[in-house]
Design an enzyme around this catalytic site. Structure first.
Site, PDB file in Angstrom:
ATOM      1  N   HIS A 143       0.712  -1.237   0.093  1.00  0.00           N
ATOM      2  CA  HIS A 143       0.054   0.031   0.065  1.00  0.00           C
ATOM      3  C   HIS A 143       0.800   0.940  -0.288  1.00  0.00           C
ATOM      4  O   HIS A 143       2.022   1.552   0.635  1.00  0.00           O
ATOM      5  CB  HIS A 143      -1.222  -0.020   1.105  1.00  0.00           C
ATOM      6  CG  HIS A 143      -1.881   0.819   1.397  1.00  0.00           C
ATOM      7  ND1 HIS A 143      -1.815   2.621   1.380  1.00  0.00           N
ATOM      8  CD2 HIS A 143      -2.912   0.427   0.680  1.00  0.00           C
ATOM      9  CE1 HIS A 143      -2.986   3.029   0.532  1.00  0.00           C
ATOM     10  NE2 HIS A 143      -3.895   1.763   0.399  1.00  0.00           N
ATOM     11  N   HIS A 144       0.446   2.053  -0.511  1.00  0.00           N
ATOM     12  CA  HIS A 144       0.676   3.397  -0.578  1.00  0.00           C
ATOM     13  C   HIS A 144       1.226   4.229   0.669  1.00  0.00           C
ATOM     14  O   HIS A 144       2.624   4.817  -0.290  1.00  0.00           O
ATOM     15  CB  HIS A 144       0.384   4.507  -1.972  1.00  0.00           C
ATOM     16  CG  HIS A 144       1.201   5.455  -2.722  1.00  0.00           C
ATOM     17  ND1 HIS A 144       2.714   5.571  -2.129  1.00  0.00           N
ATOM     18  CD2 HIS A 144       1.381   5.728  -4.003  1.00  0.00           C
ATOM     19  CE1 HIS A 144       3.055   6.161  -3.098  1.00  0.00           C
ATOM     20  NE2 HIS A 144       2.532   6.773  -4.242  1.00  0.00           N
ATOM     21  N   CYS A 145       0.626   3.653   0.981  1.00  0.00           N
ATOM     22  CA  CYS A 145       0.579   4.676   2.684  1.00  0.00           C
ATOM     23  C   CYS A 145       1.621   4.237   3.781  1.00  0.00           C
ATOM     24  O   CYS A 145       2.146   4.810   4.799  1.00  0.00           O
ATOM     25  CB  CYS A 145      -0.669   4.018   3.469  1.00  0.00           C
ATOM     26  SG  CYS A 145      -0.699   2.595   4.451  1.00  0.00           S
TER      27      CYS A 145
END
Length: 490
Positions: A143-145
């Protein structure tokens, strides 16, 4: 002791803008030689691969953490996952016959079409055997987070090794730390919020007393205005600016980095200028195939820029800003396109766009946490750019999964609202690997764009070779070229 970590506003924004159509995970497709990873029975030894990854997990603690939330406010946090199971995250599959790269691309598209489970650590790795040429693929999805492009490259260097290893290491003991209760989380947040007004007053007081602080404030204000300016001047609606659905197509191509350097050394600019000029030519041809006249289009690309310091290398999370770069799709001559890109990027380097994005992120840390999420959504609807082009430098040495050398590494960049096409690039061991992600429904001709990239770069190569060719020798006065005499004789 109970432990948690608060996400930054930028990291949290990738959770906030994710919806059923725009999945905010980044990824990669890495291809290895299969023979060093086989068990005695000839199958890929998935247990040995899992052990090799487990032996390095202590270097990336975030991979054993999942999301939790502050009560009422629902701001996300990281806590240790007391149900962590490596086998859930490192998965094993096989490609159907004929097992060529076209089949692998379809598998990547399907994997990237599925959102990650937010109740677990936000990453997966798929080991796909059965690829022709005695190869296997590792398809990563995070995930980009958790990561940006640079931290993703750093993560690759952690999970893989710069030298072959026959025997996987021994995993270090790990015990999850307790998760804090809701009351403590709520109290900690109240204390944090209560301290913000005092910090704001102190910052304002320093700005008044210290002239250099006032100058910084003026620069920051101007930077924000420059950053927001593209949203006030929307780009043209093109065939790639469409309603995005949940399903993906993925394609790729590769080039030697030396070939791009040869072009820039003759025609000028940077390697990234050559990339943007290549994308400009590809979009020009692709739009024309779709019936759109490129002369009537104003096209811009969002170009992420790393603001990660040397001390922050190896840390997960996002440390990126952005530039909005016009692409000269109106120009038919490849040399003129490159010159236009060079002039634009030179101007952008003097601008404050990158600083403005950092300021907006800092403001969201001080105010309501979802301010950045709403700003991104409003900006996407205003259409300040047509696509994303991101180029991440990777290691220029061979990397290994156990004793298997990695041949290629294609990046996967997520689609955003109204952006049906994104271009990711990753340099590794002398190669530049292009990963093209597109919407399944809206871009059934995605491979045509990949072909257009290759043709656009060949145009630049031909122009560079022509410019570098030595001039023809001068003829003596009164003589005729040999070719003409031969033609007359015939």
């Amino acid at each position: 002791m109970a432990h948690y970590e608060r996400l930054s506003a930028l990291d949290a924004s990738f959770l906030g803008i994710e919806d059923g159509n725009c999945h905010m995970h980044v990824g990669g497709v890495m291809i290895f030689a299969a023979a060093p990873l086989r068990a005695p029975d000839g199958a890929v030894d998935i247990d040995r691969i899992r052990q090799a990854i487990a032996a390095r997990l202590h270097l990336v603690p975030r991979f054993r953490q999942r999301l939790a939330y502050i009560p009422y406010e629902r701001f996300p946090l990281w806590v240790d996952d007391d149900r962590f199971r490596l086998a859930y995250h490192v998965r094993h599959t096989a490609l159907p016959h004929p097992g060529d790269e076209r089949v692998l691309k379809r598998l990547v598209g399907r994997i990237m079409s599925q959102p990650l489970d937010r109740a677990r650590p936000l990453w997966e790795m798929w080991i796909a055997e059965g690829l022709d040429g005695d190869r296997i693929a590792l398809i990563s999805k995070t995930h980009h987070c958790m990561i940006d492009g640079i931290s993703g490259a750093d993560l690759m260097s952690v999970i893989l090794s710069p030298f072959p290893e026959e025997v996987p290491g021994t995993p270090e003991p790990w015990r999850p730390r307790a998760r804090p209760g809701g009351a403590r989380l709520l109290i900690d947040e109240i204390v944090r919020r209560a301290a913000q007004p005092a910090e704001a007053v102190r910052a304002a007081y320093e700005t008044v007393l210290r002239p250099e602080k006032l100058n910084d404030f003026v620069d920051a204000t101007q930077a924000v205005l420059e950053t927001l300016a593209p949203a006030l001047n929307p780009v043209s609606k093109t065939p790639i600016n469409v309603q995005v659905g949940p399903h993906r197509r993925f394609d790729w191509t590769a080039m030697p980095v030396a070939d791009l350097k040869a072009v820039k050394n003759v025609l000028g600019g940077t390697l990234n200028d050559v990339v943007l000029a290549t994308v400009s030519g590809a979009l020009r041809n692709f739009f024309a195939q779709r019936g759109a006249d490129p002369h009537d289009l104003e096209v811009r690309a969002l170009v992420p820029v790393s603001v990660r310091t040397h001390d922050q290398r190896g840390q997960l999370g996002n440390r990126v800003s952005q530039l909005t770069c016009p692409l000269p799709v109106q120009l038919s001559d490849p040399v003129e396109r490159l010159q236009a890109v060079r002039e634009t990027t030179a101007d952008l380097k003097e601008s404050r766009q990158a600083l403005g994005a950092q300021v907006l992120t800092a403001i969201s840390e001080w105010t309501v946490p979802n301010v950045l999420v709403q700003a991104v959504r409003l900006a996407n609807r205003a259409r300040p750019y047509n696509l994303i082009v991101t180029n991440v430098p990777g290691p220029q040495i061979p990397l290994f999964l156990l004793a298997a050398p990695m041949h290629t590494a294609y990046p996967v960049v997520p689609l955003f609202e109204n952006l049906g096409l994104v271009v990711g690039l990753f340099s590794y061991n002398g190669g530049l690997f292009w990963g093209i992600n597109g919407d399944w429904e809206q871009l059934p001709d995605l491979h045509d764009f990949v072909v257009a990239i290759e043709e656009s770069f060949r145009e630049l190569q031909a122009a560079a070779q022509l410019a570098a060719a030595p001039p023809a020798p001068a003829r003596r006065k009164g003589t005729r070229p040999r070719v003409k005499r031969a033609a007359q004789a015939s």
